[in-house]
Design an enzyme around this catalytic site. Sequence first.
Site, PDB file in Angstrom:
ATOM      1  N   THR A 182      -3.245   8.873  -9.506  1.00 14.36           N
ATOM      2  CA  THR A 182      -3.207   7.714  -7.998  1.00 14.36           C
ATOM      3  C   THR A 182      -2.211   6.911  -8.093  1.00 14.36           C
ATOM      4  O   THR A 182      -1.068   7.308  -9.326  1.00 14.36           O
ATOM      5  CB  THR A 182      -4.269   6.678  -8.537  1.00 14.36           C
ATOM      6  OG1 THR A 182      -4.529   5.802  -9.534  1.00 14.36           O
ATOM      7  CG2 THR A 182      -6.317   7.098  -8.261  1.00 14.36           C
ATOM      8  N   GLU A 323      -9.682   9.670  -5.462  1.00 15.66           N
ATOM      9  CA  GLU A 323     -10.935   9.514  -5.987  1.00 15.66           C
ATOM     10  C   GLU A 323     -12.365  10.025  -5.744  1.00 15.66           C
ATOM     11  O   GLU A 323     -13.446  10.822  -6.019  1.00 15.66           O
ATOM     12  CB  GLU A 323     -11.258   7.814  -7.069  1.00 15.66           C
ATOM     13  CG  GLU A 323     -10.681   7.608  -7.826  1.00 15.66           C
ATOM     14  CD  GLU A 323      -9.689   6.786  -7.947  1.00 15.66           C
ATOM     15  OE1 GLU A 323      -9.718   7.011  -5.602  1.00 15.66           O
ATOM     16  OE2 GLU A 323      -8.788   5.920  -8.220  1.00 15.66           O
ATOM     17  N   LYS A 435      -9.143 -15.625  -0.602  1.00 15.04           N
ATOM     18  CA  LYS A 435      -9.930 -16.159  -0.970  1.00 15.04           C
ATOM     19  C   LYS A 435      -9.857 -17.786  -0.541  1.00 15.04           C
ATOM     20  O   LYS A 435      -8.435 -18.458  -1.564  1.00 15.04           O
ATOM     21  CB  LYS A 435     -11.045 -16.491  -1.671  1.00 15.04           C
ATOM     22  CG  LYS A 435     -12.444 -16.325  -2.775  1.00 15.04           C
ATOM     23  CD  LYS A 435     -13.454 -16.573  -3.273  1.00 15.04           C
ATOM     24  CE  LYS A 435     -14.519 -16.217  -3.373  1.00 15.04           C
ATOM     25  NZ  LYS A 435     -15.936 -16.841  -4.419  1.00 15.04           N
ATOM     26  N   TRP A 440     -14.274 -16.036   2.235  1.00 13.78           N
ATOM     27  CA  TRP A 440     -12.964 -14.998   2.400  1.00 13.78           C
ATOM     28  C   TRP A 440     -12.246 -14.924   4.347  1.00 13.78           C
ATOM     29  O   TRP A 440     -13.371 -14.917   4.873  1.00 13.78           O
ATOM     30  CB  TRP A 440     -13.882 -13.505   2.405  1.00 13.78           C
ATOM     31  CG  TRP A 440     -13.882 -13.107   0.862  1.00 13.78           C
ATOM     32  CD1 TRP A 440     -13.660 -14.126  -0.195  1.00 13.78           C
ATOM     33  CD2 TRP A 440     -15.500 -12.346   0.238  1.00 13.78           C
ATOM     34  NE1 TRP A 440     -14.137 -12.928  -1.340  1.00 13.78           N
ATOM     35  CE2 TRP A 440     -14.675 -12.184  -1.217  1.00 13.78           C
ATOM     36  CE3 TRP A 440     -16.109 -11.436   0.791  1.00 13.78           C
ATOM     37  CZ2 TRP A 440     -15.235 -11.252  -1.665  1.00 13.78           C
ATOM     38  CZ3 TRP A 440     -16.230 -10.499   0.070  1.00 13.78           C
ATOM     39  CH2 TRP A 440     -16.053 -10.539  -1.216  1.00 13.78           C
TER      40      TRP A 440
HETATM   41  P1  ADP Z   1      -3.734   4.351  -3.527  1.00 10.56           P
HETATM   42  O1  ADP Z   1      -3.357   3.833  -1.847  1.00 10.56           O
HETATM   43  O2  ADP Z   1      -4.400   3.428  -4.014  1.00 10.56           O
HETATM   44  O3  ADP Z   1      -2.666   5.282  -3.779  1.00 10.56           O
HETATM   45  P2  ADP Z   1      -5.777   6.610  -1.798  1.00 10.56           P
HETATM   46  O4  ADP Z   1      -4.405   7.074  -1.649  1.00 10.56           O
HETATM   47  O5  ADP Z   1      -6.413   7.085  -3.083  1.00 10.56           O
HETATM   48  O6  ADP Z   1      -5.407   5.039  -3.684  1.00 10.56           O
HETATM   49  O7  ADP Z   1      -5.877   5.072  -0.933  1.00 10.56           O
HETATM   50  C1  ADP Z   1      -7.197   4.405  -1.507  1.00 10.56           C
HETATM   51  C2  ADP Z   1      -7.338   3.496  -0.909  1.00 10.56           C
HETATM   52  O8  ADP Z   1      -6.983   2.876   0.626  1.00 10.56           O
HETATM   53  C3  ADP Z   1      -9.192   2.870  -0.219  1.00 10.56           C
HETATM   54  O9  ADP Z   1      -9.832   2.440  -1.273  1.00 10.56           O
HETATM   55  C4  ADP Z   1      -8.951   2.067   0.537  1.00 10.56           C
HETATM   56  O10 ADP Z   1      -8.438   0.564   0.504  1.00 10.56           O
HETATM   57  C5  ADP Z   1      -7.369   2.727   1.961  1.00 10.56           C
HETATM   58  N1  ADP Z   1      -7.793   3.367   3.562  1.00 10.56           N
HETATM   59  C6  ADP Z   1      -7.946   4.068   2.961  1.00 10.56           C
HETATM   60  N2  ADP Z   1      -8.279   4.732   4.251  1.00 10.56           N
HETATM   61  C7  ADP Z   1      -8.273   3.657   4.928  1.00 10.56           C
HETATM   62  C8  ADP Z   1      -8.662   3.325   6.115  1.00 10.56           C
HETATM   63  N3  ADP Z   1      -9.151   4.370   7.149  1.00 10.56           N
HETATM   64  N4  ADP Z   1      -8.798   2.040   6.198  1.00 10.56           N
HETATM   65  C9  ADP Z   1      -7.835   1.256   5.867  1.00 10.56           C
HETATM   66  N5  ADP Z   1      -8.383   1.032   4.263  1.00 10.56           N
HETATM   67  C10 ADP Z   1      -7.897   2.488   3.784  1.00 10.56           C
END
Ligand code: ADP
Length: 540
Positions: A182, A323, A435, A440
């Site tokens: 990640t 994940e 918040k 929220w």
């Molecule tokens: P990071 O961005 O932490 O490097 P990831 O690429 O795994 O890790 O990102 C996953 C996260 O990206 C999700 O948990 C969510 O918060 C966000 N995300 C992914 N797709 C969408 C979407 N279509 N709309 C909003 N948020 C999204």
Amino acid sequence: MLSTMQDVPLNVSQILRHGSVIHAASRVITWTESGPRERTFAEVGARATRLAHGLRELGVRGDERVATLMWNNAEHLEAYLAVPSMGAVLHTLNLRLPADQLAYIVNHADDRVIVVDASLLSVLEPLLPAVPGVEHVVVVGGGELGSVRPAVHAYEDLIAGRPDDFDWPELDERTAAAMCYTSGTTGEPKGVVYSHRSVYLHAMQVNMARVLGSGPEDTTLPVVPMFHVNAWGVPHSSFLAGVNLLLPDRFAQPGPLAEMIATVRPTHAAGVPTVWQGLLTAGPGDLSSLRSLVIGGSACPPALIRAFDALGVRVNHAWGMTEMSPLGTVAEPPPGLPAEEEYDYRVTQGRLRVGVQARLVGPDGEILRWDGRSVGELEVRGPWIAAAYYGGTSAEPLRPADRFSPDGWLRTGDIGTITPDGYLTLTDRAKDVIKSGGEWISSMALENLLMDHPAIAEAAVVAVPDDKWGERPLAAVVVAEGAQVTFEELHRFLAERIPRWQLPERWTRIDAVPKTSVGKFDKKVLRRRYATDQLPVTRL
Ligand code: ADP
């Protein structure tokens, strides 16, 4: 046991074999400085096989890690197929990470070999003294690597003259196939290790979703990098189904993207919102070949969906995470609705895909109803969803309590609602929630509304401390080139659309929203800038 079925493990080698024989004529088109370079699936399969022999000769055994530091190109796909098929583990490295984080990840994963694009040698070189476990570097394309340790090999020399067949081991489908870290927005990056089973099932699911191409009649352009979350499963699913691939290599900027789309005429494409926003702003050119654009990785502003609608390109919004391999949802509306009603579904994060179980958990741990109103943290479970991070032991798996529930579900850190028929709408990431006075305020909803305003190119809304309310929203806006707008006007624009108490009173104008290594809005940078007085804030 009552079942009479054969127990054939799901292996990546089956994807390799099936794609290169059954879809031998499908093509992988890599964009280069001098235009497209083509290879058939048969050729990619043969070269992947030779690569596996080459890696064996370098001494790669068992589930040792072979890393890639590469753009989206045919050689990267060859590594995608060769490394897991021979039983080793493909570790895709994020080429945009700072050197210290990359070194941490290489050492943590215990990478033995790194396959690197010549154009990325300058990223690799400073790293080498800090990664003593790396024994071999394999360079794709020309280029000299100064160092003598580790041993350096040219990719083409390594694969030249080797056999086109390989006695692929039949692996337990639960063994590791690939890994990805990640991006470590909080704390050290964490490794997710995909199994053969999860890669295979996820690839089938991506193909079943159809929005990323279905078969040899389609051509898919994954702009999402192959170093990030298996490029959303596109390489595997395309190879198993014969979908032609257009790979942009290092040319994923708006100008070359427009040129390769007009020249190669892909039917499908995928990437984060900023890529497509960038293409629109720069002038998209001829998009007439595109039937579906999958936008995900962060919230797709509804304005972007409408902008592509106007160009005749259908956006399919999707949600997932590292994940989760990553596919969780795709925003396909139920059939037969008028366009305006369809739109209400298309702007959601999407509908859960088969195999992905989901539940919403309230602040006190109670399971909430799928009523489209109850807001909670989303937890998921399924065959391509991580059960732990890399680095634990079987006796003591690495399952931090903030990421995994006691009964094994993954805590996504995403907050939102689910409708009775399984459409997910996110309002925030847990770390981004605002918040205010115990209520929220959805930063995503505010951002989407602001980006609906014609004068706004980008908008990010973050929580900032407030004496009276605890936290209040701060709106940071990027004004579109040539446009003019005042904060008062934007405030009025919002006031017509949301309750008063949600209206931001703090505003700032920025040149661009800071982005993460994979092109997502990086709100922690904005919060830090605010905390250190680096943002000139206007209070309305
Ligand atoms: P990071 O961005 O932490 O490097 P990831 O690429 O795994 O890790 O990102 C996953 C996260 O990206 C999700 O948990 C969510 O918060 C966000 N995300 C992914 N797709 C969408 C979407 N279509 N709309 C909003 N948020 C999204």
